[in-house]
Design a protein around this motif. Structure first.
Motif, mmCIF file in Angstrom:
data_model
loop_
_atom_site.group_PDB
_atom_site.id
_atom_site.type_symbol
_atom_site.label_atom_id
_atom_site.label_comp_id
_atom_site.label_asym_id
_atom_site.label_seq_id
_atom_site.Cartn_x
_atom_site.Cartn_y
_atom_site.Cartn_z
ATOM 1 N N UNK A 1 8.338 3.146 11.323
ATOM 2 C CA UNK A 1 9.390 4.134 11.089
ATOM 3 C C UNK A 1 10.354 3.654 10.002
ATOM 4 N N UNK A 2 10.631 2.365 9.999
ATOM 5 C CA UNK A 2 11.503 1.799 8.965
ATOM 6 C C UNK A 2 10.894 1.978 7.583
ATOM 7 N N UNK A 3 9.594 1.753 7.484
ATOM 8 C CA UNK A 3 8.897 1.913 6.207
ATOM 9 C C UNK A 3 8.962 3.354 5.733
ATOM 10 N N UNK A 4 8.784 4.303 6.659
ATOM 11 C CA UNK A 4 8.858 5.719 6.282
ATOM 12 C C UNK A 4 10.259 6.102 5.813
ATOM 13 N N UNK A 5 11.278 5.573 6.486
ATOM 14 C CA UNK A 5 12.659 5.880 6.085
ATOM 15 C C UNK A 5 12.950 5.308 4.705
ATOM 16 N N UNK A 6 12.516 4.092 4.443
ATOM 17 C CA UNK A 6 12.730 3.486 3.124
ATOM 18 C C UNK A 6 11.975 4.262 2.055
ATOM 19 N N UNK B 1 15.387 -3.959 2.988
ATOM 20 C CA UNK B 1 14.460 -4.886 3.639
ATOM 21 C C UNK B 1 14.246 -4.477 5.088
ATOM 22 N N UNK B 2 13.116 -4.916 5.642
ATOM 23 C CA UNK B 2 12.789 -4.678 7.047
ATOM 24 C C UNK B 2 12.781 -6.019 7.758
ATOM 25 N N UNK C 1 0.833 -1.200 0.000
ATOM 26 C CA UNK C 1 0.000 0.000 0.000
ATOM 27 C C UNK C 1 0.870 1.253 0.000
ATOM 28 N N UNK C 2 2.088 1.097 0.510
ATOM 29 C CA UNK C 2 3.034 2.225 0.556
ATOM 30 C C UNK C 2 3.920 2.261 -0.682
ATOM 31 N N UNK D 1 16.406 -0.123 -4.141
ATOM 32 C CA UNK D 1 17.092 1.090 -3.702
ATOM 33 C C UNK D 1 17.887 1.689 -4.860
ATOM 34 N N UNK D 2 18.684 0.871 -5.491
ATOM 35 C CA UNK D 2 19.376 1.314 -6.706
ATOM 36 C C UNK D 2 19.518 0.115 -7.626
#
Length: 413
Positions: free
Chosen positions: A315-320, A305-306, A115-116, A141-142
């Motif tokens: 918070x991890x999802x927001x940072x990613x 990955x989380x 969803x994110x 990420x890259x």
């Protein structure tokens, strides 16, 4: 990423010995707006650069402290295996595609919040590297891929004024470089050793071949794969490529002095050539992989990955999300020259205006990711061995791949 783990299944065996099961466990989650510390592991040069980005992020998220631990690629696999076994995985980790199948099988990765993160925002091959059995565990990420680097000045000396677009044109140019421009070799491709397969992918995929298909079946002895390995082998049979290349060989130096006029390289080679071989500025170019059926190269790069056991998933999802949206990706490119996985980052700035970079983007549009299999390193070892047999004249492409097929069938069962 640099692949250092020779046997992925060995990591699984170690972790299982410590009691890790496929189901994993999920810790209680702290709300993203609460004061907390995120632990992040990033590998190689990315680990050094990410600390600077984390400081910027903390200024706009004062409740978050981001603790970045740089990890060398030479110890990354073992460090991750040990952390998985001990239940001490960081909240966020950088992970290459060759690790994804192994660690998802261990049950230590949290599925991506779809969803994110929308897969449509990323190169398909970049997203596919983070998927295992239809479930996404990593956000791209890259990315990186391989294209053809060639000396334009020496090509003109050889009477050719355009980049090769197919296999015949590439071999014709390699021959002309030697005979008319006086180069030592025509094309630099790896003859044997660790990860020879990375040079072979451009031939294999362009011919329509694969090592393991979407059904999980070994198909390395297919007619397409045999055709690709025959073509690869002809460069050594005809003396167009060097049969003996020392470990750690630096193609950049020989490209600069003209001994090697063509090679398959990644985006980092642009910087290495600009900074290390300034005498050939304006005398080289990049082109998409010459095609057989089509122009297809390998897809590489890393995902984020989380940990399944993280207590800071929100918070991890927001940072990613911050690291992988279009703005964050464009910023990351200026810091590292890593190619953005988010396609929207390519529509403005240096990425949009650089003709060489657009060659990489076009290649990424068709690039193919390796399957996320726990035993992928073992599987590609068998292909490395088959390639070496052919380049050294010890077996035909048919026989070498028949042996590899039998070996790989035992690994995918």
């Amino acid at each position: 990423m640099s692949r250092t783990a020779r046997t992925a299944s060995a990591g699984i065996a170690v972790a299982l010995a410590f009691g890790i099961t496929a189901c994993g466990s999920s810790g209680a989650d702290v709300a993203a707006d609460k004061k907390q510390t995120l632990t992040v592991w990033a590998m190689g040069a990315e680990g050094e650069k990410l600390a600077d980005v984390a400081k910027v992020y903390e200024k706009s998220h004062p409740n978050i402290t981001v603790k970045v631990t740089p990890v060398g690629w030479d110890v990354a696999h073992q460090k991750l295996v040990s952390a998985a076994a001990a239940g001490t995985m960081p909240d966020v980790a950088q992970m290459g595609g060759s690790y994804m199948g192994e660690f998802s099988e261990l049950g230590v990765l949290e599925p991506v919040d779809i969803k994110t993160f929308d897969k449509k925002d990323f190169f398909p091959s970049g997203w596919n590297q983070g998927e295992v059995d239809g479930t996404a565990y990593g956000v791209p990420w890259y990315v990186d891929t391989r294209v053809l680097y060639y000396r334009t000045d020496l090509a003109e000396k050889a009477g050719i004024d355009k980049a090769p677009t197919n296999w015949k044109e590439m071999q014709d140019l390699a021959t002309a470089y030697q005979k008319k421009a006086g180069t030592k070799w025509g094309l630099s491709i790896q003859p044997s050793g660790l990860d020879t397969v990375q040079n072979f992918y451009s031939f294999l995929y362009s011919a329509g071949g694969e090592i393991v298909n979407d059904k999980g079946e070994a198909v390395i002895d297919s007619p397409e794969a045999v055709k690709a390995l025959k073509e690869y082998g002809t460069y050594f049979d005809k003396g167009l490529s060097n049969k003996s290349v020392a470990p750690g060989y630096d193609v950049v130096k020989d490209f600069g002095n003209g001994r090697v006029p063509m090679f398959f390289g990644g985006p980092w080679h642009v910087t290495l050539l600009n900074e290390g071989q300034p005498q050939i500025k304006g005398k080289w170019a990049v082109a998409n992989v010459p095609a057989d059926k089509s122009s297809v190269s390998m897809a590489g790069g890393s995902s984020l990955v989380v940990s399944k056991d993280s207590e800071h998933k929100a918070a991890a999802t927001e940072f990613i999300k911050y690291l992988t949206d279009a703005k964050g990706q464009a910023d990351w490119y200026t810091r590292t020259k890593d190619l953005p996985a988010n396609t929207a980052a390519w529509t403005s700035g240096d990425l949009a205006g650089d003709a060489d970079l657009q060659v990489f983007k076009k290649q990424m549009d068709t690039a193919k990711a390796a399957p996320s299999l726990a035993k992928w390193t073992e599987i590609t070892d068998k292909v490395d061995q088959a390639i070496a047999k052919v380049t050294q004249g010890k077996a035909s492409a048919e026989d070498a791949l028949k042996t590899a097929q039998s070996q790989i069938e035992g690994l995918v069962k």
